[in-house]
Design a protein around this motif. Structure first.
Motif, short mmCIF file in Angstrom:
data_model
loop_
_atom_site.label_atom_id
_atom_site.label_comp_id
_atom_site.label_asym_id
_atom_site.label_seq_id
_atom_site.Cartn_x
_atom_site.Cartn_y
_atom_site.Cartn_z
N PRO A 1 -5.58 1.32 5.10
CA PRO A 1 -6.89 1.58 4.50
C PRO A 1 -7.95 0.82 5.29
CG PRO A 1 -5.39 0.50 2.94
CD PRO A 1 -4.79 0.39 4.29
N LEU B 1 -8.27 6.16 4.83
CA LEU B 1 -6.90 5.83 5.11
C LEU B 1 -6.49 6.39 6.46
CD1 LEU B 1 -4.72 4.52 3.25
CD2 LEU B 1 -3.82 6.79 2.99
N CYS C 1 -6.48 0.59 -7.12
CA CYS C 1 -5.39 0.54 -6.13
C CYS C 1 -4.01 0.63 -6.77
CB CYS C 1 -5.49 -0.74 -5.31
SG CYS C 1 -4.21 -0.90 -4.09
N CYS D 1 0.84 -1.20 0.00
CA CYS D 1 0.00 0.00 0.00
C CYS D 1 0.87 1.24 0.00
CB CYS D 1 -0.92 -0.01 1.21
SG CYS D 1 -1.85 1.51 1.38
N THR D 2 0.61 2.13 -0.91
CA THR D 2 1.39 3.35 -1.03
C THR D 2 0.73 4.53 -0.32
OG1 THR D 2 0.30 4.11 -3.03
CG2 THR D 2 2.14 2.61 -3.32
N GLY D 3 -0.38 4.27 0.30
CA GLY D 3 -1.06 5.36 0.99
C GLY D 3 -1.53 6.45 0.05
N CYS D 4 -1.97 6.06 -1.15
CA CYS D 4 -2.25 7.05 -2.18
C CYS D 4 -3.69 7.54 -2.14
CB CYS D 4 -1.97 6.48 -3.55
SG CYS D 4 -3.13 5.17 -4.01
N ASN D 5 -4.53 6.88 -1.38
CA ASN D 5 -5.92 7.30 -1.27
C ASN D 5 -6.72 7.17 -2.58
OD1 ASN D 5 -7.25 7.92 1.13
ND2 ASN D 5 -5.99 9.72 1.45
N ALA D 6 -6.18 6.47 -3.56
CA ALA D 6 -6.97 6.25 -4.78
C ALA D 6 -8.21 5.44 -4.46
CB ALA D 6 -6.13 5.56 -5.85
N CYS D 7 -8.06 4.52 -3.51
CA CYS D 7 -9.22 3.72 -3.11
C CYS D 7 -10.30 4.63 -2.54
CB CYS D 7 -8.80 2.67 -2.09
SG CYS D 7 -7.71 3.29 -0.78
N ALA E 1 -2.58 -3.46 -3.80
CA ALA E 1 -2.51 -3.98 -2.43
C ALA E 1 -3.79 -4.69 -2.00
CB ALA E 1 -2.20 -2.84 -1.47
N ILE E 2 -4.89 -4.38 -2.66
CA ILE E 2 -6.14 -4.96 -2.20
C ILE E 2 -6.48 -6.18 -3.05
CG2 ILE E 2 -8.52 -4.45 -1.55
CD1 ILE E 2 -7.95 -1.54 -1.77
S1 SF4 Z 1 -5.40 2.58 -3.43
FE1 SF4 Z 1 -4.23 0.83 -2.72
S2 SF4 Z 1 -2.16 1.63 -2.48
FE2 SF4 Z 1 -3.53 3.40 -2.55
S3 SF4 Z 1 -4.03 3.82 -0.41
FE3 SF4 Z 1 -5.63 2.47 -1.21
S4 SF4 Z 1 -4.94 0.43 -0.67
FE4 SF4 Z 1 -3.17 1.74 -0.49
#
Ligand code: SF4
Ligand SMILES: Nc1nc2c(c(=O)[nH]1)N[C@H]1C(S)=C(S)[C@@H](COP(=O)(O)OP(=O)(O)OC[C@H]3O[C@@H](n4cnc5c(=O)[nH]c(N)nc54)[C@H](O)[C@@H]3O)O[C@H]1N2
Ligand SMILES: Nc1nc2c(c(=O)[nH]1)N[C@H]1C(S)=C(S)[C@@H](COP(=O)(O)OP(=O)(O)OC[C@H]3O[C@@H](n4cnc5c(=O)[nH]c(N)nc54)[C@H](O)[C@@H]3O)O[C@H]1N2
Ligand code: SF4
Ligand code: SF4
Ligand code: SF4
Ligand code: SF4
Ligand SMILES: [Mo]
Lengths: 303, 784, 280
Positions: free
Chosen positions: C74, C57, C163, C32-38, C167-168
């Motif tokens: 997340p 997140l 994602c 997980c990159t912590g990108c908040n795309a999810c 990661a998911i």
């Molecule tokens: S989209 Fe994937 S990589 Fe980015 S914060 Fe959510 S779980 Fe992490």
């Protein structure tokens, strides 16, 4: 520094002061109704005179309840989903039981009041028993609502409903005493309730106060041994954010002061003191309802 | 490697089913995003349009999902009922997007219906920057612009732009006018000129997915480059790649790397030189590769590197020598290693040399043009449409784009200035100086801005022309960032609202309003889509694969290399094997003149001072996402990050109001105490304190601002809850330039103290004369 | 304080109903990159209102300079196997689908918010009166539904789709060949708050015990987050529904009364409107 949380979503407190008020009203209603039945159901003659008033007061308090509850719903017009429709009702949910109690309790009280008014001993007794059970249930379930939610520290404990009921008992008597005293100013001398009777009721209240403190002490012990959430909660209610409703309002004002007043032999039968103690008990329990509802949300809301 | 046209046609069906690729995933897996459903209408499928997001450095092919629902509420902007974009997801056939989108891209469709959009040409009334505008017709706008162009010399017409998303149309426009006065505000300019000098290409592409060791200098790529982030995570999982990040602050990338090295700002160069030296000295370097790939022999290189010992580097950078040694060893022993460099390098006054010093690392370890190493970019050239206007013969008067505020009107007259896709009045270091110059009619005579939204810079324009949003435009896209070269296209998903027009058509109309048939003949097209087709058809090979229209309907990208494996999440062939790029392009690097290390002027601090770094904000895509409710909600305001120890010494507690003072002024913000930053450094992100762009960006939307245009979204009108919009940090940054690379530095020495009486959060005070004066000193330094 | 009981795999995936699917999720935090795309893609796809999220997140910084780390987490509805939300809903508006999803029936929900009180993960939110698309449900509870509209049509959930880190991992736990069950069995996984007894069906690989600990989250909020939270409570009323938002920096005697009165003010202010809108 071990580290810090720098981002998280925020969460609403889903229930607020209106729900706390509702808990208080239900409790006071149940409490005063228990007094009302002392004479007619449990045969303690001297309380018979208060029964009709106490019962009506309980009904009045309880009539405010649905208004608050229904307005608090996101969809007020769907309140009928709660009315025991077979396809809608989900019987594992304490809320469902509660809806049933809130519906049937005032009705049975009304019948009870009617028979008390008619001085029909037999039916007053039967309905009194029914209504007192419902009164206890109505308030008991509010405790269960939170007791059954695992993350609501520390109320996820079996002591919760009993604590709730004790609070109800105390606040009910307290409120009833005040109301009877007020009533005395408006009714003829024959109908007045004697100061002695009010003091007797205060003595009943004293038992409740002692029991309440005993339960709180147990809960306190419980909170000193846990995963850590409990400690946090303990800190917050004693010294932290919730010290006002919990420590000052509930414990000091609502329990310890009345306890002291009612324990001092010189003054525990003097009307002003008794009334003061009653007022403190009634309002103190409101403090408990506030922190009970809010602290749950507050604490967990940060996760 | 590429698959044939028939496969091209079949592939999307195959991906949708995605059954049994490679034998391993026997089970029916869920497809990754080749469909979307309208959940209000009980799962009715949506219409899909392929397009391409321009938001990041490497454009990203996406699919826009469209609801055409007659029961849907009308478009709040156009009051029309009908097609609306409701979702954006990645293109699964694309080796760039791998089916993924970034947060800013996923939400970009809401900008289309934002009440803050520019809808009509606006003409300034009153003083520049007074904020009073009058609607005019397109014709009036064209005539005014054409007249202004006519009355000035060709080279006196300037274009100031950020990233070029126009596929060369601005070039054509400027050449048509006979001007090459380009003010290109690309801050990676130092990096690009360094690579250009080194090997003739202006970038290097790290092969992250196939690397074993990723050494990152000053890039927050997990935040700023979603494609690199994805590739690096693939590398991490598929090859257990180790990621090591040099950064003065523990950025998100650094904090999620396997190792964070807290380096002093501006000192990465000496670190790289010392590591290269160590490897050569220890015989751990690939001498054959050095000779093959560069103009220096290993011994020659060693000689140049003699002064750079690990101890010396440790002293300057603050990183222990043993740490540097271990990293150097691991880098060379890992077999496949690459470096990433980012703006943390590029935004210091020694950037050009640092960047070139860093390149020594892949060079001495033989990690150039190999699997998992640093490679040259692969591009598919876009065609150009005949007839082509000739390049102007005159030299550009702009020697350094970043000095525009100091040079405009003094070094060269600026009669007409076009602004596009940039916001230097907010984003450039010493932004106040930019605003000062742009507001000055003596320096910039006529200023035309083109945009989808206003911004702080456009507020100073004489005319603002409304441009179509990228979801409403037709533009060819030259891909980048991947070693499997690709092209894509932007195509109109929905029609633009109001009178917004596509850039191509705006520029065409301006040229034609000039009435010069000689110029007009380069601009003969009906609409932008016709132009798009003509330009794409110039690409060799695309015609044979079915032409651009097929690509537009089918996948939006070309070529199709394979399918997205739903599990490995890489592009694979029918046997389930990953498609690999072709390595081994010829490389000849030059180290002449040798990139010796010099202190970066912008990072020199004296006793009691700290270096302020301003960096890109998480989740944002520059200012393009600043007016996005979802992105703004998840972005924390840019409080000053300061090391806990440093703050203790300054007796600053967490959350205190502090005054951050540079030589040119000060700002007032809250201190955020953290362990995640070098004690000599403080940092803020740059997405704070907007006063333009739109209601959400500037904090003027939501329940407390009843008549904000942004409030046509009921969610914004009623539910917007935050109020801390951050503080604008760029005014107090002193302008310092990297003389070799041409870019500006953006670090600045500051002092941090408790706020004084009368300081309120968000206050920024700046002495413009100091900002403007700095130029002379830097210039005199250059002369001496 | 942090390391208490998050170090073990306390929960196993449920078999659910034999012969049915059992959708579950594994989130590999190493990726997980912590990108908040999810967060963003889910939020836009479902018109999740500001102030609420179906997935979000958490981020923590841990350690001391220069040995610091960032930890991202997340979070979404765990589609629990013993969902307290379902148990406590009086109207069956929320229920456990035999394929594993915990779902929401908007037309049944009365908006009593008991389910939100019940969920130990704060995974539920209340939909306010004002939505971007007014056709969407209002004044009822909502939560992540594992993208059932997509999944039943053969598409992965949208957060899985976007994602960045891949990661998911989502799929059918009952199918031993599915990616999600293979990943689950090949790795050590963790769940959030296993002691709650909810049997969460979202499993994490590489969960940091600090960020997963509610107590840590409470005691170690950054000052900025704390401030922001109070702003949220002050400004995010959701039309009088959430009359319990308290501002913890204002909890003295006067503050308490002020907040209580304010609470009732919004409650009664919105009451007529609520009754009125219910009629149409
Ligand atoms: S989209 Fe994937 S990589 Fe980015 S914060 Fe959510 S779980 Fe992490
Ligand atoms: N989310 C988001 N993404 C973006 C953008 C955005 O605004 N937001 N902007 C886009 C643009 S235009 C660009 S150019 C790229 C830039 O993206 P990146 O190249 O990743 O640049 P930044 O994140 O600004 O800065 C990178 C890091 O460099 C560090 N740094 C500063 N000085 C030094 C130094 O001397 N040495 C080292 N080693 N590190 C240093 C900073 O602390 C910061 O963490 O991002 C693009 N992507
Ligand atoms: N101290 C410090 N200073 C920095 C940076 C830093 O990290 N630290 N970053 C630097 C870097 S690397 C860069 S690249 C610059 C970035 O700064 P800018 O060049 O200003 O780029 P953006 O922030 O992306 O803003 C671009 C503008 O274009 C508008 N726009 C977006 N899409 C379109 C479109 O399709 N058409 C038109 N016409 N307009 C559009 C946006 O609304 C926005 O107003 O800032 C630089 N300044
Ligand atoms: S484990 Fe702890 S409680 Fe048990 S005997 Fe040892 S010290 Fe006592
Ligand atoms: S996480 Fe919460 S909302 Fe989701 S199923 Fe479990 S208890 Fe219910
Ligand atoms: S809010 Fe709706 S879903 Fe939740 S408990 Fe009440 S009726 Fe059930
Ligand atoms: S599964 Fe669907 S609803 Fe749930 S968080 Fe992911 S995208 Fe949102
Ligand atoms: Mo940039």
């Amino acid at each position: 520094m071990e580290g810090q949380i720098i981002a998280n979503a925020f969460h609403h407190a889903y229930w607020g002061f209106p729900i706390a008020t509702y808990f208080w009203l239900v409790g006071a209603s149940a409490g005063s109704f228990v007094i009302s039945t002392l004479g007619w159901v449990f045969g303690i003659k001297k309380y018979k005179s208060t029964a009709f008033f106490a019962s009506n007061m309980a009904i009045a308090l309880l009539l405010i309840v649905p208004i608050i509850l229904i307005i608090d719903l996101g969809k007020p017009y769907r309140f009928f989903h709660l009315l025991m429709l077979p396809s809608f009702s989900h019987w594992s949910a304490p809320m469902m039981w509660g809806s049933m109690f809130i519906l049937s309790y005032p009705i049975s009280m009304m019948f009870y009041s009617y028979f008390v008014y008619k001085k029909n001993e037999k039916w007053a007794r039967i309905l009194g028993i029914l209504a007192v059970v419902l009164a206890l249930c109505t308030h008991w379930y509010t405790g269960v609502v939170i007791q059954l939610n695992p993350s609501r520290i520390p109320n996820h404990a079996s002591v919760a409903p009993i604590l709730f009921l004790t609070g109800a008992y105390v606040s009910g008597i307290g409120l009833l005493n005040i109301c009877l005293w007020i009533r005395n100013h408006f009714v003829g001398p024959d109908n007045r309730v004697s100061a002695g009777l009010i003091a007797d009721m205060a003595r009943l209240m004293l038992y409740g106060v002692v029991f309440d403190l005993f339960l709180l002490w147990n809960e306190f012990l419980h909170m000193t041994y846990g995963f850590g959430e409990e400690y946090t909660m303990l800190y917050d209610v004693l010294l932290g954010v919730f010290r006002w409703p919990y420590f000052y309002l509930e414990i000091i004002w609502g329990l310890l002061f009345p306890l002291i007043i009612l324990m001092i032999p010189k003054i525990n039968r003097q009307l002003p003191w008794v009334l003061l103690a009653s007022f403190m008990c009634a309002t103190g329990v409101y403090g408990m309802r506030i922190w009970w509802v809010m602290a749950n949300f507050y604490y967990q809301g940060h996760f | 490697m590429k698959i044939t046209r028939r496969q091209f046609l079949q592939s999307s069906a195959a991906t949708t089913a995605a059954i049994g690729i490679g034998g391993k995933a026997q089970a029916m897996e869920l497809a990754l995003g080749n469909n979307s459903y309208n959940y209000i209408k009980r799962g009715e499928p949506r219409e899909r349009v392929f397009t391409c997001s321009p938001l990041y450095e490497h454009e990203n092919p996406v699919q826009a999902w469209v609801d055409d629902d007659p029961m849907a509420p009308q478009n709040p902007l156009t009051h029309q009922v009908g097609r609306r974009v409701v979702e954006i997801s990645g293109v699964t056939e694309s080796n760039r997007s791998l089916g993924r989108v970034s947060a800013a891209e996923a939400t970009a469709w809401m900008e289309v219906e934002s009440g803050d959009r520019l809808l009509y040409p606006l003409k300034r009334i009153g003083k520049r920057g007074a904020g009073q505008w009058q609607m005019i017709s397109w014709q009036q706008a064209h005539e005014q612009i054409a007249a202004a162009i006519k009355t000035s010399q060709a080279t006196e017409t300037f274009l100031m732009r950020g990233k070029d998303t126009s596929a060369g149309i601005w070039n054509r426009f400027m050449r048509t006018l006979g001007s090459n006065s380009l003010v290109e505000l690309d801050d990676a300019i130092n990096q690009r000129s360094a690579w250009q000098t080194a090997w003739g290409d202006d970038v290097s592409v790290p092969d992250l997915a196939h690397s074993h060791y990723i050494l990152n200098f000053g890039s927050n790529f997990l935040v700023s480059r979603p494609d690199y982030a994805a590739e690096a995570m693939d590398g991490k999982m598929l090859r257990r790649a180790r990621i090591v990040t040099f950064d003065p602050r523990c950025s998100k990338t650094a904090g999620l790397s396997d190792e964070w090295i807290a380096v002093r700002p501006g000192t990465d160069g000496v670190v790289a030189l010392a590591m290269a030296h160590y490897l050569l000295q220890q015989g751990r370097a690939d001498t054959a590769a050095i000779e093959r790939f560069s103009n220096l022999t290993a011994t020659g290189l060693l000689q140049e590197l003699t002064p750079y010992t690990l101890e010396h580097a440790a002293e300057i950078s603050g990183v222990p020598a043993l740490t540097l040694r271990d990293i150097a060893r691991q880098f060379s022993e890992s077999g496949r290693a690459c470096i990433i460099t980012g703006s943390g390098i590029s935004r210091h006054a020694n950037a050009f040399d640092t960047e070139r010093a860093l390149m020594l690392l892949p060079l001495v370890t033989g990690n150039l043009e190999v699997k998992g190493g640093n490679c040259r970019p692969r591009r598919i050239e876009l065609g150009e449409i005949e007839p082509k206007p000739a390049s102007p013969v005159t030299k550009s008067p702009v020697k350094n784009a970043h000095r525009f505020p100091w040079d405009a009107g003094t070094q060269y007259p600026v009669k007409v200035l076009f602004g596009y896709n940039t916001n230097p009045g907010f984003n450039a270091p010493a932004a106040a100086a930019w605003r000062n110059t742009l507001a000055d009619e003596a320096k910039v005579k006529f200023f035309v801005a083109i945009g989808t939204f206003r911004n702080e810079t456009w507020e100073l324009a004489d005319l603002i022309l409304p441009e179509a949003h990228w979801l409403e435009r037709n533009e060819p896209v030259q891909g980048s960032g991947s070693l499997l070269p690709w092209v894509s296209l932007r195509q109109r998903v929905v029609d633009p609202p109001g009178e917004a027009m596509e850039l191509r058509e705006i520029l065409r109309d301006i040229v034609q309003a000039g009435g010069d048939p000689d110029q007009s003949r380069y601009w003969q097209f009906q609409d932008a889509r016709e132009w798009l087709g003509a330009q794409l058809n110039g690409i060799a090979g695309l015609q044979q694969d079915g032409g651009w229209e097929l690509m537009a309907r089918h996948s939006g990208v070309w070529p199709i290399y394979g399918y997205l494996h739903p599990e490995v999440r890489r592009i694979v062939n029918e046997q389930g094997e990953e498609i690999l790029p072709e390595y081994g392009l010829p490389v000849k690097m030059t180290q002449a003149p040798f990139p010796h290390w010099k202190t970066a002027q912008d990072t020199v601090i004296s006793e009691g001072e700290l270096t302020l770094l301003v960096h890109a904000a998480d989740y944002h895509a520059g200012d393009a996402s600043a007016n996005d409710k979802v992105i703004m909600e998840i972005t924390l305001a840019n409080h000053l990050h300061i090391n806990v120890k440093t703050a203790e010494n300054l007796q600053i507690a967490d959350g205190d109001l502090v005054r951050v003072t540079s030589k040119s002024g000060y700002l007032v913000t809250h201190a955020h105490l953290t362990q995640t930053i070098h004690p000599e450094v403080v940092a803020m992100h740059r997405e704070g304190g907007h006063w333009s762009i739109g209601g959400i960006a500037s904090g003027k939307a939501g329940p407390k601002h009843k008549d904000s245009p942004a409030n046509i979204d009921a969610d914004v009108a009623r539910n917007l809850w935050w109020s801390d919009m951050g503080v604008h940090p760029l005014d107090i940054i002193l302008p310092v330039f990297d003389e070799k690379g041409g870019g500006s530095a953006s670090a600045t020495p500051v002092t941090v103290k408790h706020a004084e009486d009368g300081d309120i959060y968000g206050k920024v005070e700046v002495d413009i004369s100091v900002l403007l004066a700095v130029k002379h000193s830097s210039k005199s330094r250059q002369r001496s | 304080m942090g390391e208490r009981m998050y170090g073990f795999n306390g929960v196993s995936p449920s078999a659910g109903k034999p012969g049915r699917k059992r959708y579950a999720m594994v989130i590999d935090l190493r990726r997980c990159t912590g990108c908040n795309a999810c967060t963003a893609s889910c939020k836009t796809a479902y018109d999740v209102p500001l102030g609420a999220s179906r997935i979000w997140l958490m981020e923590a910084e841990t350690g001391e300079f220069p040995n610091t780390k960032r930890n991202v987490l997340p979070r979404l509805c765990n589609q629990c196997d013993h969902p307290t939300c379902v148990r406590n809903c009086p109207t069956k508006a929320t229920f456990k689908h035999p394929d594993g999803y915990v779902l929401q029936r908007y037309n049944r929900c009365i908006g009593c918010r008991t389910c939100m009180v019940a969920c130990p993960y704060n995974a539920r939110h209340f939909l306010p009166e004002y939505r971007r698309d007014p056709r969407n449900p209002r004044n009822v509870a909502d939560k992540c539904d594992f993208c059932i509209v997509r999944v039943t049509r053969g598409l992965a959930p949208i957060c899985v789709n976007s994602c960045t880190g891949g990661a998911i991992i989502f799929g059918d736990m009952n199918d031993p060949e599915s990616e999600v069950s293979r990943v689950f069995h090949a790795n050590k996984t963790f769940t959030l708050r296993p002691e709650m007894g909810n049997a969460p069906q979202v499993f994490y690989i590489g969960l940091n015990e600090k960020i997963a600990d509610p107590e840590f989250a409470f005691h170690h909020r950054s000052k900025q987050l704390h401030r922001r939270y109070n702003t949220f409570k002050r400004n995010s009323e959701v039309g009088g529904e959430m009359a319990g938002n308290i501002i913890d920096t204002d909890m003295g005697f006067i503050g308490l009364i002020r907040q209580g009165l304010n609470n009732f003010r919004t409650f009664f202010r919105d009451a007529p409107h609520k009754i009125f809108r219910g009629l149409f």
